[in-house]
Motif scaffolding. Structure first.
Motif, PDB file in Angstrom:
ATOM      1  N   ARG A 174       0.772  -1.221  -0.066  1.00 53.76           N
ATOM      2  CA  ARG A 174       0.228   0.060  -0.185  1.00 53.76           C
ATOM      3  C   ARG A 174       0.817   1.266  -0.038  1.00 53.76           C
ATOM      4  O   ARG A 174       0.571   2.471  -0.486  1.00 53.76           O
ATOM      5  N   GLU A 175       1.857   1.235   0.806  1.00 49.49           N
ATOM      6  CA  GLU A 175       2.842   2.334   0.739  1.00 49.49           C
ATOM      7  C   GLU A 175       3.670   2.695  -0.505  1.00 49.49           C
ATOM      8  O   GLU A 175       4.202   3.675  -0.597  1.00 49.49           O
ATOM      9  N   MET A 176       3.858   1.676  -1.263  1.00 55.89           N
ATOM     10  CA  MET A 176       4.792   1.882  -2.461  1.00 55.89           C
ATOM     11  C   MET A 176       4.667   2.980  -3.252  1.00 55.89           C
ATOM     12  O   MET A 176       5.685   3.650  -3.523  1.00 55.89           O
ATOM     13  N   ASP A 188      16.780  15.185  -4.105  1.00 56.96           N
ATOM     14  CA  ASP A 188      18.133  15.093  -3.371  1.00 56.96           C
ATOM     15  C   ASP A 188      18.179  14.115  -2.329  1.00 56.96           C
ATOM     16  O   ASP A 188      19.153  13.936  -1.697  1.00 56.96           O
ATOM     17  N   ILE A 189      17.161  13.224  -2.000  1.00 58.71           N
ATOM     18  CA  ILE A 189      16.947  12.260  -1.086  1.00 58.71           C
ATOM     19  C   ILE A 189      17.131  11.024  -1.785  1.00 58.71           C
ATOM     20  O   ILE A 189      16.376  10.768  -2.783  1.00 58.71           O
ATOM     21  N   ALA A 190      18.002   9.834  -1.418  1.00 62.89           N
ATOM     22  CA  ALA A 190      17.904   8.623  -1.906  1.00 62.89           C
ATOM     23  C   ALA A 190      16.786   7.688  -1.248  1.00 62.89           C
ATOM     24  O   ALA A 190      16.674   7.698   0.075  1.00 62.89           O
ATOM     25  N   PHE A 191      15.809   7.509  -1.764  1.00 55.80           N
ATOM     26  CA  PHE A 191      14.723   6.397  -1.484  1.00 55.80           C
ATOM     27  C   PHE A 191      15.214   4.909  -1.748  1.00 55.80           C
ATOM     28  O   PHE A 191      15.036   4.689  -2.852  1.00 55.80           O
ATOM     29  N   VAL A 192      15.566   4.335  -0.790  1.00 59.89           N
ATOM     30  CA  VAL A 192      16.406   2.991  -0.958  1.00 59.89           C
ATOM     31  C   VAL A 192      15.572   1.817  -0.627  1.00 59.89           C
ATOM     32  O   VAL A 192      15.132   2.057   0.514  1.00 59.89           O
ATOM     33  N   PHE A 206       6.705  -8.351  -9.001  1.00 61.88           N
ATOM     34  CA  PHE A 206       5.621  -7.485  -8.185  1.00 61.88           C
ATOM     35  C   PHE A 206       5.853  -5.931  -8.967  1.00 61.88           C
ATOM     36  O   PHE A 206       4.632  -5.488  -9.000  1.00 61.88           O
ATOM     37  N   LEU A 207       6.813  -5.423  -8.843  1.00 61.32           N
ATOM     38  CA  LEU A 207       6.967  -4.089  -9.317  1.00 61.32           C
ATOM     39  C   LEU A 207       6.396  -3.879 -10.713  1.00 61.32           C
ATOM     40  O   LEU A 207       5.410  -2.894 -10.973  1.00 61.32           O
ATOM     41  N   GLN A 213       7.443   2.638 -10.643  1.00 59.50           N
ATOM     42  CA  GLN A 213       8.733   2.905 -11.190  1.00 59.50           C
ATOM     43  C   GLN A 213       9.646   3.606 -10.031  1.00 59.50           C
ATOM     44  O   GLN A 213       9.659   4.748  -9.832  1.00 59.50           O
ATOM     45  N   LEU A 214      10.308   2.642  -9.595  1.00 59.15           N
ATOM     46  CA  LEU A 214      11.363   2.705  -8.270  1.00 59.15           C
ATOM     47  C   LEU A 214      12.678   2.847  -8.412  1.00 59.15           C
ATOM     48  O   LEU A 214      13.220   2.043  -9.310  1.00 59.15           O
TER      49      LEU A 214
END
Length: 278
Positions: A174-176, A188-192, A206-207, A213-214
């Motif tokens: 749900r939070e993806m 400027d932030i890396a979302f890993v 799954f993606l 698109q992560l």
């Protein structure tokens, strides 16, 4: 990550503060004529409930644009979105109004509320100190979806939001979209996004099925990251500053509002200003 069983230690601290407030209100009321301790403790719990609801409503109002995009997220209090100062004012106002005709109860209830608040603030200070001494971003060797090796702490140098997830985990799923949107709004932030315990094929399927698109999706089939950060469940989100120091944690599902709130509190204003302009 500091937790007690499956619960965030901050949630446990809130519960203990409420319990202390209840006990103090009863103790002070027992010293009064006719010992109205049951009425005092009951009124305190009512005040806490009013404060809790008001704190949630205040937070929703503060982040209305984000909640309006996903109205159902308003009832998901697991995102820990509360404007506590609104809640405190509402609780005090409720006590003042309820005791206008029974002044004898005002003092024990207000003393109880004060004791609970002091305990909560003290616990928050201790937790912040403990968090500052937490281990840095782990130097684990993970892999991309193409199975190329990546050292996790190679992201040091800019803020990192590290999310631990798995495709079988409903709140993770749900939070993806929140992280997909956030990586565009905060370049400027890396979302890993570190997948726990699954293969490249499972994560990729799954993606693709969800159309997500992560940018930074890593594989951790042995769930080493959960062990390294002492996570007790999924999803877990950890916030590291540009030096790799842990500055905040969140156990459970994140909403866009709670993510933006943490970013605004924990990361440099210059990064937020740059993002806002974009």
């Amino acid at each position: 990550m500091i937790s007690i069983g499956p619960f965030s230690v901050r949630l446990v601290a809130v519960f203990l503060a409420v319990l202390l407030a209840w006990a103090v209100a009863r103790m002070v009321a027992k010293r009064l004529p006719d010992s109205p301790y049951k009425a005092a403790s009951g009124m305190l719990l009512d005040a806490m409930f009013v404060g809790f609801v008001a704190a949630r409503i205040g937070y929703i109002a503060q982040w209305w644009d984000e909640y309006a995009q996903s109205p159902m997220s308003m009832i998901f209090i697991g995102d820990q979105g509360f404007s506590w100062w609104v809640g405190v004012l509402a609780a005090l106002a409720f006590v003042w109004w309820r005791t206008r005709s029974i002044r004898a109860l005002r003092r024990p209830v207000l003393v109880g509320v004060t004791a609970g608040l002091l305990a909560w603030f003290a616990a928050g200070g201790v937790l912040d100190l403990l968090q500052r001494s937490a281990p840095p971003l782990p130097a684990l060797t993970l892999a991309t979806l193409d199975e190329k090796p990546v050292v996790l702490n190679s992201y040091t140098g800019r803020p990192v939001v590290l999310n631990l997830w798995a495709s079988w985990c409903p709140p993770c799923r749900r939070e993806m979209p929140v992280f997909e949107q956030a990586q565009v709004q905060y370049p400027d932030i890396a979302f890993v996004m570190v997948n726990q315990g699954e293969s490249a094929q499972q994560a990729r399927a799954f993606l693709e099925t969800q159309g997500l698109q992560l940018k930074d999706v890593l594989l951790d089939p042995a769930s080493q990251t959960m062990q390294a950060v002492a996570s007790r469940g999924l999803p877990t989100t950890l916030f590291f500053d540009e030096h790799g120091r842990l500055v905040d944690t969140h156990l459970g599902e994140l909403s866009m509002a709670s993510l933006k709130h943490t970013v605004s509190r924990r990361f440099a204003p210059s990064q937020q200003i740059k993002t806002d302009k974009e």
